[in-house]
Design an enzyme around this catalytic site. Structure first.
Site, PDB file in Angstrom:
ATOM      1  N   GLU A   9     -30.475  -1.049 -11.459  1.00  0.00           N
ATOM      2  CA  GLU A   9     -29.787  -1.804 -12.510  1.00  0.00           C
ATOM      3  C   GLU A   9     -28.524  -2.509 -12.032  1.00  0.00           C
ATOM      4  O   GLU A   9     -28.232  -3.617 -12.455  1.00  0.00           O
ATOM      5  CB  GLU A   9     -29.383  -0.883 -13.686  1.00  0.00           C
ATOM      6  CG  GLU A   9     -30.533  -0.206 -14.382  1.00  0.00           C
ATOM      7  CD  GLU A   9     -30.676   1.226 -13.926  1.00  0.00           C
ATOM      8  OE1 GLU A   9     -30.591   1.449 -12.698  1.00  0.00           O
ATOM      9  OE2 GLU A   9     -30.882   2.102 -14.768  1.00  0.00           O
ATOM     10  N   ASP A  82     -32.644   4.132 -14.054  1.00  0.00           N
ATOM     11  CA  ASP A  82     -32.265   5.484 -14.490  1.00  0.00           C
ATOM     12  C   ASP A  82     -33.425   6.205 -15.181  1.00  0.00           C
ATOM     13  O   ASP A  82     -34.271   5.578 -15.817  1.00  0.00           O
ATOM     14  CB  ASP A  82     -31.083   5.410 -15.463  1.00  0.00           C
ATOM     15  CG  ASP A  82     -29.812   4.920 -14.776  1.00  0.00           C
ATOM     16  OD1 ASP A  82     -29.726   5.050 -13.545  1.00  0.00           O
ATOM     17  OD2 ASP A  82     -28.923   4.411 -15.482  1.00  0.00           O
ATOM     18  N   ASP A  84     -34.195   7.757 -17.990  1.00  0.00           N
ATOM     19  CA  ASP A  84     -34.093   8.012 -19.421  1.00  0.00           C
ATOM     20  C   ASP A  84     -34.855   6.883 -20.124  1.00  0.00           C
ATOM     21  O   ASP A  84     -35.470   6.043 -19.466  1.00  0.00           O
ATOM     22  CB  ASP A  84     -32.631   8.085 -19.880  1.00  0.00           C
ATOM     23  CG  ASP A  84     -31.819   6.836 -19.516  1.00  0.00           C
ATOM     24  OD1 ASP A  84     -32.422   5.794 -19.191  1.00  0.00           O
ATOM     25  OD2 ASP A  84     -30.578   6.914 -19.546  1.00  0.00           O
ATOM     26  N   GLU A  86     -33.898   4.193 -21.748  1.00  0.00           N
ATOM     27  CA  GLU A  86     -33.438   2.848 -21.426  1.00  0.00           C
ATOM     28  C   GLU A  86     -33.852   2.446 -20.019  1.00  0.00           C
ATOM     29  O   GLU A  86     -34.316   1.326 -19.775  1.00  0.00           O
ATOM     30  CB  GLU A  86     -31.909   2.749 -21.575  1.00  0.00           C
ATOM     31  CG  GLU A  86     -31.424   2.763 -23.003  1.00  0.00           C
ATOM     32  CD  GLU A  86     -31.971   1.624 -23.845  1.00  0.00           C
ATOM     33  OE1 GLU A  86     -32.004   0.483 -23.357  1.00  0.00           O
ATOM     34  OE2 GLU A  86     -32.374   1.877 -25.000  1.00  0.00           O
ATOM     35  N   TYR A 306     -26.401  12.353 -12.568  1.00  0.00           N
ATOM     36  CA  TYR A 306     -26.548  11.393 -13.664  1.00  0.00           C
ATOM     37  C   TYR A 306     -25.782  11.849 -14.901  1.00  0.00           C
ATOM     38  O   TYR A 306     -25.860  13.025 -15.296  1.00  0.00           O
ATOM     39  CB  TYR A 306     -28.025  11.211 -13.988  1.00  0.00           C
ATOM     40  CG  TYR A 306     -28.296  10.063 -14.923  1.00  0.00           C
ATOM     41  CD1 TYR A 306     -27.756   8.809 -14.677  1.00  0.00           C
ATOM     42  CD2 TYR A 306     -29.100  10.225 -16.040  1.00  0.00           C
ATOM     43  CE1 TYR A 306     -28.000   7.746 -15.525  1.00  0.00           C
ATOM     44  CE2 TYR A 306     -29.357   9.163 -16.893  1.00  0.00           C
ATOM     45  CZ  TYR A 306     -28.804   7.928 -16.626  1.00  0.00           C
ATOM     46  OH  TYR A 306     -29.054   6.872 -17.470  1.00  0.00           O
ATOM     47  N   ARG A 308     -25.879  10.771 -18.122  1.00  0.00           N
ATOM     48  CA  ARG A 308     -26.475  10.746 -19.470  1.00  0.00           C
ATOM     49  C   ARG A 308     -27.533  11.832 -19.522  1.00  0.00           C
ATOM     50  O   ARG A 308     -28.681  11.615 -19.149  1.00  0.00           O
ATOM     51  CB  ARG A 308     -27.064   9.371 -19.790  1.00  0.00           C
ATOM     52  CG  ARG A 308     -25.994   8.298 -19.937  1.00  0.00           C
ATOM     53  CD  ARG A 308     -26.547   6.977 -20.409  1.00  0.00           C
ATOM     54  NE  ARG A 308     -25.486   5.977 -20.491  1.00  0.00           N
ATOM     55  CZ  ARG A 308     -25.120   5.171 -19.504  1.00  0.00           C
ATOM     56  NH1 ARG A 308     -25.761   5.243 -18.327  1.00  0.00           N
ATOM     57  NH2 ARG A 308     -24.141   4.295 -19.647  1.00  0.00           N
ATOM     58  N   HIS A 352     -33.955  17.858 -16.372  1.00  0.00           N
ATOM     59  CA  HIS A 352     -32.775  17.189 -15.847  1.00  0.00           C
ATOM     60  C   HIS A 352     -31.731  18.224 -15.437  1.00  0.00           C
ATOM     61  O   HIS A 352     -31.923  19.414 -15.605  1.00  0.00           O
ATOM     62  CB  HIS A 352     -32.189  16.249 -16.896  1.00  0.00           C
ATOM     63  CG  HIS A 352     -33.087  15.096 -17.215  1.00  0.00           C
ATOM     64  ND1 HIS A 352     -32.742  14.123 -18.121  1.00  0.00           N
ATOM     65  CD2 HIS A 352     -34.309  14.750 -16.744  1.00  0.00           C
ATOM     66  CE1 HIS A 352     -33.723  13.230 -18.207  1.00  0.00           C
ATOM     67  NE2 HIS A 352     -34.688  13.604 -17.385  1.00  0.00           N
TER      68      HIS A 352
END
Length: 817
Positions: A9, A82, A84, A86, A306, A308, A352
């Site tokens: 990203e 990432d 997740d 998104e 990470y 989030r 995670h």
């Protein structure tokens, strides 16, 4: 030529990963989402199973073109966004746009929780495919939020004011703040009194200070005793005249205290707010940089996992490393024989990891000088929390002593730390609303002399104090995140943008650390509660979040779920569009009478908050600020004194003294000092009959360091009224600074300013909105103007081309071709 194309990203993440992969891999950044629903229309085909009509973002077309070009040179494509919803969606959109299958280029999805050489290379060895269920969950959320926003927002424009918006999660967050404010407004304090005795142990061998202790009156005849008024206190004092005091009970016990679990997204945001004063948005921005990679010696490397996540798990490698650090730094007695494991909340992604340093052996002080100040502070917080969660429990020795006289019982409590354990490193912060420890079990030490049962003690003094019960505290960003998480509103990636959005759109504002609803926030929330109760219902919103989780896990299909919500919602919007009248929403009746025409005054909601307006408008245009209104109440954005900060009030008093004899230049009436959106000004006392206003210009007495001709004067930003200092020769000179000018240094000729820490220092160009880190505020203004001019030129060119095309088409038609 690189055989493999890897897409992430951000450029920072690309730079870090490329260092680990070598020349066979080309790592490029998509700069976030490259494709989304269009801004100009809803972009959803409701009749065709809510099919989203995605479009490449205009500012991403060059990036997409570059990625397509690079893909033609590659043999493999790796999506490394990432892990997740998104991140999965960004990867899916990239594959849809680039279409690697048409050129038979294999596509792989790689994921990792930390950006280290081992983690990246391991992910390359074990790739997977795009997770369609994760993508479906993200699409469902995006479509759901678009449906709510695009249908509700225009209704708010019609019934309240243009430019407002509603959102599935943001509206619930605003309601939480509004409900808490109403609790505070409706709270009726109860009076109560405390009686505290200062006692002395009868042992002359001890030093004076070591014989003293205090105890609070708590019981009478064995029952909890409350003093509601001063008369009750006087009666107690009368009863206790000449009384003898004796220790009747001494309790000693050891108590163990366990550390808090490692950080997840919400707890990191809360703790960074409490201990570092960070907003949730700032916390995530700083954490993102620590995750993506910072150069601390051998090139950029990720420093934390990470950020989030809702998992409190730690990897076996991290647990082993934590124990090694604890033994080396504190001693074996501070380490655990077996690692401490924590249980995550309902629905947590247990695969995670929690937020932790990538390398626990990298102590904060070892890299502090190589990090930006805020990065170093956040890294230290994460390091300490991670280490502490694997340290031995703290052991506290607690003592409770009862002192009695005439059936009145006083209690003294104290504690000492017998073994600090994890407290040597870290103690979890507490929200302001819990700052008073009613149980007497605070973390601090309170000395008590060694006392025995049936031991007589002397009363030195009896202290009495009046108190009032307090309303619940306003939410802070930290406590609002905590509430949203506990209610199941939003998910780790949504807390920061939700709070940022409701502040930017003017529904809530900050007063110190506290969040306070604006008048607009109250009105919008009340309308939604009255007409769309489900949208702002905590349980309903939490249920929708749970449904999205079910989509992610493949248990629910997203199209039927959306249809079940949308069909009745759409019908309700259409019904309310006809039923609700604008005047009913934004107007309130009052008992006040208009001094101009005698008609009743009403409370209306304007662009800058609530204000008083004559009900006979437009025949009578009498309007004035409403005392206690939020925002910048009043038809002209005039602030009431209740809304001003202490500094603004002091400034107002100074100006009133200075201009007390000044007359209006237009009509000769006395002038009044007022504070508006752009700072203080002089307004005619006969407003609205006379609308003459004169800005109050505050000169610093310091020459402009750029043009040398002008002087730096106080200015105010258009949004929020924040003070800055700029050259009075603007727009010829664009120099501006946030710091207050003091003087021009005689030796260097440089500007000396008053820094935020209260110390004087040489002015250094700082970052501002629209500016890079190396730009000053004035440079940013220049660049913005240049971009504006360039845009105008392009528009003129486009219009010329359009005219030429029209003429050409007309000629073609005329010729019959």
């Amino acid at each position: 030529m690189a055989k493999n194309l890897v897409i992430v990203e951000s450029p920072a993440k690309a730079k870090t990963i490329s260092r680990f992969l070598g020349k066979d891999y080309r790592v490029l950044a998509s700069m976030g989402h490259v494709r989304d629903l269009p801004k100009s229309n809803m972009g959803i085909d409701i009749e065709n199973d809510f099919k989203p009509n995605y479009a490449v973002n205009p500012d991403k077309k060059k990036i997409v073109a570059q990625l397509k070009q690079e893909l033609t040179k590659a043999e493999n494509l790796y999506i490394a966004t990432d892990e997740d919803r998104e991140g999965e969606a960004i990867g899916w959109h990239l594959v849809q746009i680039l279409k690697p299958e048409k050129t038979n280029i294999p596509t792989f999805r790689i994921v990792f929780h930390e950006i280290t050489e081992k983690a990246i290379k391991d992910s390359i060895k074990s790739p997977r495919q795009i997770d369609e269920q994760l993508v479906d969950a993200q699409q469902a959320r995006r479509v759901l939020d678009r449906l709510v926003g695009y249908e509700l927002s225009p209704l708010l424009w019609k019934k309240i004011r243009f430019g407002l918006s509603a959102g599935r999660v943001q509206s619930v967050a605003v309601r939480l703040v509004v409900d808490r404010e109403r609790e505070i407004q409706n709270f009726k304090p109860d009076e109560y009194w405390k009686v505290i005795g200062n006692f002395e142990k009868e042992d002359k061998k001890l030093k004076d200070k070591d014989r003293l202790f205090s105890a609070e009156l708590q019981k009478y005849k064995g029952k909890k005793f409350e003093l509601k008024k001063e008369e009750d206190v006087k009666k107690v004092l009368e009863d206790l005249k000449d009384a003898s005091y004796m220790v009747t009970k001494v309790e000693k016990k050891s108590q163990k205290r366990s550390p808090a679990p490692p950080f997840i997204t919400s707890t990191l945001q809360q703790e960074a707010s409490r201990k570092l004063g960070f907003s949730v948005k700032k916390t995530m921005m700083v954490a993102q940089k620590l995750y993506e990679g910072v150069d601390v010696g051998n090139g950029p490397t990720g420093l934390i996992t990470y950020m989030r996540t809702d998992s409190v798990n730690l990897s076996n490698l991290a647990l082993k490393s934590a124990k090694e650090v604890i033994v080396a730094d504190f001693g074996a007695e501070y380490a655990l024989s077996t690692p401490r494991k924590y249980k995550g909340g309902k629905g947590a992604q247990e695969a995670h990891e929690a937020i932790r340093p990538v390398d626990l052996a990298l102590h904060p002080e070892m890299i502090a000088s190589k990090l930006e100040k805020d990065q170093a502070r956040l890294y230290e917080l994460i390091w300490k929390r991670t280490i502490a969660c694997q340290m031995a429990e703290a052991i506290l020795d607690k003592v409770a002593v009862d002192v009695e006289a005439k059936q009145y019982m006083f209690r003294a409590t104290g504690q000492t730390v017998k073994f600090p354990g994890f407290m040597s490193v870290y103690m979890e912060g507490r929200d302001e609303e819990h700052s008073e420890d009613e149980s007497g079990e605070g973390a601090g030490e309170k000395f008590l002399p060694v006392l025995s049962e049936n031991e007589a003690v002397d009363l030195l003094k009896m202290n009495t104090s009046q108190h009032f019960t307090k309303p619940p505290a306003r939410y802070t960003e930290a406590s609002l995140v905590k509430k949203m998480e506990s209610e199941g509103i939003g998910r780790p990636s949504t807390y920061a943008p939700t709070i940022s959005t409701i502040m930017t759109r003017g529904y809530i504002e900050k007063e110190g650390k506290a969040l306070k609803p604006t008048d607009t926030g109250f009105v919008v929330t009340d309308m939604l509660i009255a007409h769309f109760p489900n949208i702002v219902d905590l349980h309903f919103t939490a249920g929708m979040e749970a449904n999205l989780d079910e989509v992610e896990h493949g248990k629910v299909e997203w199209v039927p779920m959306l249809r079940e919500f949308y069909t009745p919602f759409h019908a309700l919007v259409a019904e309310k569009d006809k039923e609700v009248k604008k005047g009913e929403v934004i107007t309130e009746t009052t008992d006040e009478v208009c001094e101009k025409c005698g008609s009743p005054m009403t409370i209306k909601l304007g662009r800058f908050g609530k204000f008083l307006s004559c009900s006979n408008y437009p025949d009578c245009k009498n309007a004035k600020p409403l005392k206690g209104a939020s925002g910048e109440g009043g038809p002209s954005g005039i602030m009431s004194e209740d809304q001003m900060s202490p500094d603004q009030k002091a400034q107002l008093d100074d100006y009133r003294k200075k201009f007390k004899d000044k007359k209006c230049e237009e009509c000769g009436a006395p002038v009044e000092v007022k504070v508006g959106r752009y700072g203080p000004f002089l307004g005619c006392s006969k407003y609205p009959d006379c609308k003459k206003i004169t800005p109050i210009i505050v000169f610093s007495g310091v020459k402009c360091p750029v043009c040398k001709d002008g002087q730096l004067v106080e200015r105010h930003t258009k949004r929020g009224g924040k003070i800055f200092w700029g050259c009075n020769k603007f727009p010829k000179c664009h120099f501006a600074t946030w710091d207050k000018p003091v003087k021009i240094d005689k030796d260097s000729g440089k500007l000396v300013v008053l820094k935020k820490n209260g110390e004087e220092g040489i002015y250094e160009p700082g970052a501002s909105k629209g500016a890079t880190k190396k730009e000053s505020a004035s440079t940013a203004v220049k660049k913005t103007k240049e971009v504006k001019k360039s845009t105008v030129k392009e528009l003129k060119k486009a219009k010329t081309v359009k005219k030429t095309v029209k003429k050409s088409v007309g000629k073609t038609k005329d010729s019959g071709k």
